[in-house]
Design a protein around this motif. Structure first.
Motif, mmCIF file in Angstrom:
data_model
loop_
_atom_site.group_PDB
_atom_site.id
_atom_site.type_symbol
_atom_site.label_atom_id
_atom_site.label_comp_id
_atom_site.label_asym_id
_atom_site.label_seq_id
_atom_site.Cartn_x
_atom_site.Cartn_y
_atom_site.Cartn_z
ATOM 1 N N TYR A 120 0.844 -1.196 0.000
ATOM 2 C CA TYR A 120 0.000 0.000 0.000
ATOM 3 C C TYR A 120 0.880 1.246 0.000
ATOM 4 N N ARG A 121 1.861 1.251 0.914
ATOM 5 C CA ARG A 121 2.717 2.439 1.076
ATOM 6 C C ARG A 121 3.632 2.637 -0.131
ATOM 7 N N ARG A 122 4.119 1.552 -0.683
ATOM 8 C CA ARG A 122 5.026 1.676 -1.835
ATOM 9 C C ARG A 122 4.302 2.208 -3.067
ATOM 10 N N THR A 123 3.066 1.796 -3.252
ATOM 11 C CA THR A 123 2.348 2.139 -4.482
ATOM 12 C C THR A 123 1.275 3.200 -4.276
ATOM 13 N N MET A 125 -6.148 -3.560 -1.540
ATOM 14 C CA MET A 125 -5.869 -4.494 -2.629
ATOM 15 C C MET A 125 -6.442 -5.857 -2.270
ATOM 16 N N SER A 126 -6.832 -6.594 -3.297
ATOM 17 C CA SER A 126 -7.295 -7.958 -3.094
ATOM 18 C C SER A 126 -6.087 -8.889 -3.016
ATOM 19 N N PHE A 127 -6.344 -10.143 -2.717
ATOM 20 C CA PHE A 127 -5.289 -11.155 -2.664
ATOM 21 C C PHE A 127 -4.533 -11.191 -3.995
ATOM 22 N N SER A 128 -5.273 -11.281 -5.098
ATOM 23 C CA SER A 128 -4.623 -11.390 -6.406
ATOM 24 C C SER A 128 -3.861 -10.118 -6.757
ATOM 25 N N GLU A 129 -4.382 -8.957 -6.373
ATOM 26 C CA GLU A 129 -3.695 -7.699 -6.662
ATOM 27 C C GLU A 129 -2.399 -7.578 -5.868
ATOM 28 N N ILE A 130 -2.392 -8.068 -4.632
ATOM 29 C CA ILE A 130 -1.160 -8.043 -3.835
ATOM 30 C C ILE A 130 -0.077 -8.856 -4.525
ATOM 31 N N ALA A 131 -0.436 -10.035 -5.018
ATOM 32 C CA ALA A 131 0.537 -10.873 -5.727
ATOM 33 C C ALA A 131 1.045 -10.185 -6.985
ATOM 34 N N MET A 134 1.025 -10.858 -13.657
ATOM 35 C CA MET A 134 -0.325 -11.066 -14.177
ATOM 36 C C MET A 134 -0.744 -12.535 -14.153
ATOM 37 N N PRO A 135 0.109 -13.480 -14.599
ATOM 38 C CA PRO A 135 -0.306 -14.897 -14.519
ATOM 39 C C PRO A 135 -0.621 -15.348 -13.095
ATOM 40 N N THR A 136 0.191 -14.909 -12.132
ATOM 41 C CA THR A 136 -0.072 -15.275 -10.734
ATOM 42 C C THR A 136 -1.391 -14.702 -10.261
ATOM 43 N N ALA A 170 -9.063 -20.062 5.804
ATOM 44 C CA ALA A 170 -10.031 -19.045 5.356
ATOM 45 C C ALA A 170 -9.301 -17.928 4.619
ATOM 46 N N ILE A 171 -8.280 -18.298 3.829
ATOM 47 C CA ILE A 171 -7.438 -17.295 3.188
ATOM 48 C C ILE A 171 -8.232 -16.430 2.210
ATOM 49 N N GLY A 172 -9.305 -16.981 1.650
ATOM 50 C CA GLY A 172 -10.069 -16.226 0.661
ATOM 51 C C GLY A 172 -10.820 -15.035 1.220
ATOM 52 N N VAL A 173 -11.143 -15.059 2.518
ATOM 53 C CA VAL A 173 -11.915 -13.960 3.102
ATOM 54 C C VAL A 173 -11.026 -12.943 3.810
ATOM 55 N N VAL A 174 -9.736 -13.228 3.934
ATOM 56 C CA VAL A 174 -8.848 -12.367 4.718
ATOM 57 C C VAL A 174 -8.774 -10.953 4.138
ATOM 58 N N MET A 175 -8.430 -10.826 2.869
ATOM 59 C CA MET A 175 -8.289 -9.499 2.280
ATOM 60 C C MET A 175 -9.633 -8.794 2.081
ATOM 61 N N PRO A 176 -10.711 -9.482 1.682
ATOM 62 C CA PRO A 176 -12.008 -8.785 1.650
ATOM 63 C C PRO A 176 -12.396 -8.205 3.005
ATOM 64 N N LEU A 177 -12.108 -8.929 4.094
ATOM 65 C CA LEU A 177 -12.406 -8.402 5.424
ATOM 66 C C LEU A 177 -11.521 -7.202 5.748
ATOM 67 N N GLU A 178 -10.228 -7.314 5.458
ATOM 68 C CA GLU A 178 -9.299 -6.217 5.735
ATOM 69 C C GLU A 178 -9.646 -4.985 4.912
ATOM 70 N N ASN A 179 -10.053 -5.179 3.665
ATOM 71 C CA ASN A 179 -10.346 -4.054 2.778
ATOM 72 C C ASN A 179 -11.570 -3.245 3.215
ATOM 73 N N GLN A 180 -12.421 -3.858 4.021
ATOM 74 C CA GLN A 180 -13.640 -3.173 4.446
ATOM 75 C C GLN A 180 -13.535 -2.624 5.866
#
Length: 457
Positions: free
Chosen positions: A109-112, A117-123, A139-141, A259-269
């Motif tokens: 977040y701080r660098r950019t 960001m979502s899980f996929s965006e972080i990668a 992008m493939p990741t 529950a890795i799929g819900v981690v970033m959606p929860l953090e983002n909100q």
């Protein structure tokens, strides 16, 4: 003359102090230009942010799924003491990987200069801002993570409809006296599930998760009553079982707890996303409570039933007794309420993929998409009510990779230029996590394949 020397000395001391003072308070280039450092948490603007308590409620519900009912079987692979140790180890690794993902997100977040960001965006961002050799993999990741999560959680939604219908079917059949068509039971859930999917955001979904936690808590409470009634002596069960059986334990517990799929959606909100991690952060608080409940159910269930424990502990309960019937109904209602949170992962991924194409009346399009996704999940469950083992195989493959392996890869890429600590301890730590993830991948997939073969044997 002496007075002159003293004045000179005082002047020199004062100059030294001024120089030292100015040196220690030197400002960075950003501060010197009058620009405050970017704070992604202050810059985050949300219409309906969630509080720490609401986020904790969602996290508890995401981790306290139906997989917890298989804990007695898991303990049968490790023993009483071995099961406790292995549960704590599994919880620590799963929590650590989620922690790593969020920590890397905050760094990026701080660098950019981004606020979420979502899980996929972080990668994707980690690779694009990492070493030159890895930038083409961003992008493939991202696509692999996005579609892997979507398929896994969409399949989970389909399985949840089967679980809800099956629990109600068992109780109704007990009183009705004749078999009911499971496909019809599943189809009847379509409208209630669509209505649940229309809850607009996680803020308004928090009360639903709270109700789900209450249903699950009461159901587990009644189950604990059965487990401690006429419970055999602890000495009748082994403390440890051969360690060669432990990988089967890890395969069960990882996919129950992950529950890795819900981690970033929860953090983002979150209103205060910085509180998600930390020693006493939301993540650690939630996973500590979850781990304790997992240990209690696994320990007591194994003491009570031993190797006779079934895949879901509720199957060991006497169906003719009203409290046992109440357990099935409460768990069915808890799973129904949990459907909304699992579905939110699919919604978040799907909406991000298409929202730029529908700039006119986006709200209408979003709700049409919600309705179509739920309808598709229910139709899949109606078409293949035995879909559970197949989704289990996908989950074993995806959760071990997405939940354990991808986060440590993101950590290595994110901090590639900063180093990996004294003695490269982060590298060695991640090697251990990778071994654990590969074991979970192999044995989790093996278990699911065996279930599929047994289904069609």
């Amino acid at each position: 003359m002496s007075s002159t020397n003293n004045n000179n000395n005082n002047f020199e001391e004062k100059m030294d102090m001024d120089i030292r003072y100015k040196f220690t308070t030197a400002k960075t280039d950003v501060e010197a230009n009058g620009i405050a450092p970017f704070d992604p948490f202050k810059e985050r603007k949300l219409d309906h942010p969630t509080t720490d308590g609401e986020t904790l409620t969602h996290l508890l519900k995401a981790s306290l799924g139906t997989g917890i009912l298989a804990m007695p079987v898991a303990f049968s692979y490790a023993g009483l003491a071995g099961g406790i140790i292995a549960t704590v180890l599994t919880a620590f690794i799963c929590t650590h990987c989620a922690y790593v993902l969020v920590k890397c997100g905050h760094t990026l977040y701080r660098r950019t200069h981004r606020t979420a960001m979502s899980f996929s965006e972080i990668a994707e961002v980690a690779f694009e801002n990492g070493p030159a050799w890895g930038r083409r993999w961003g992008m493939p990741t991202s696509y692999c993570i996005r579609y892997g999560l979507f398929v896994t959680y969409f399949g989970t939604c389909a399985v949840y409809t089967v679980i809800i219908a099956t629990n109600f079917q068992q109780v109704i059949e007990h009183y009705y006296g004749s078999p009911l068509n499971l496909r019809v039971m599943i189809a009847l859930l379509l409208v209630p599930l669509i209505l649940l999917s229309w809850v607009p955001n996680l803020k308004y979904l928090a009360p639903v998760s709270m109700v789900a936690n209450i249903f699950m808590g009461v159901g587990l409470g009644i189950t604990f009553y059965y487990l401690v009634t006429d419970m055999p002596a602890i000495s009748e069960r082994p403390m440890f079982l051969p360690i060669v059986q432990w990988p089967a334990f890890f395969a069960i517990v990882i996919f129950a707890m992950e529950a890795i799929g819900v981690v970033m959606p929860l953090e983002n909100q979150m209103k205060t996303p910085q509180n998600f991690i930390g020693i006493c952060g939301v993540l650690n608080q939630g996973m500590a409570g979850v781990t304790l409940i997992y240990i209690l159910l696994g320990f007591l269930g194994y003491v009570k039933y031993g190797d006779a424990a079934l895949g879901s502990i509720t199957l060991n309960l006497p169906i003719e007794e009203i409290p046992a019937q109440a357990v099935k109904i409460l768990i069915a209602l808890a799973v129904y309420c949990t459907f909304g949170l699992q579905f939110y992962v699919c919604l978040d991924i799907g909406w991000v993929a298409i929202k730029d194409r529908f700039t006119k009346r986006p709200r209408l399009v979003e709700y049409i998409m919600r309705t179509l996704l739920v309808t598709a999940a229910v139709l899949l469950a109606v078409a293949v009510p035995t879909i559970g083992p197949f989704i289990g195989l996908i989950g074993a493959f995806c959760f071990s990779i997405l939940g354990l392996l991808i986060p440590i890869v993101i950590e290595m890429i994110t901090y590639w230029d900063e180093g990996f600590g004294p003695g490269n301890w982060i590298v060695w730590k991640n090697v251990i996590v990778a071994i654990f993830g590969v074991i979970a991948l192999i044995f989790g997939s093996k278990s699911s394949i065996q279930d599929i073969l047994a289904l069609y044997a």
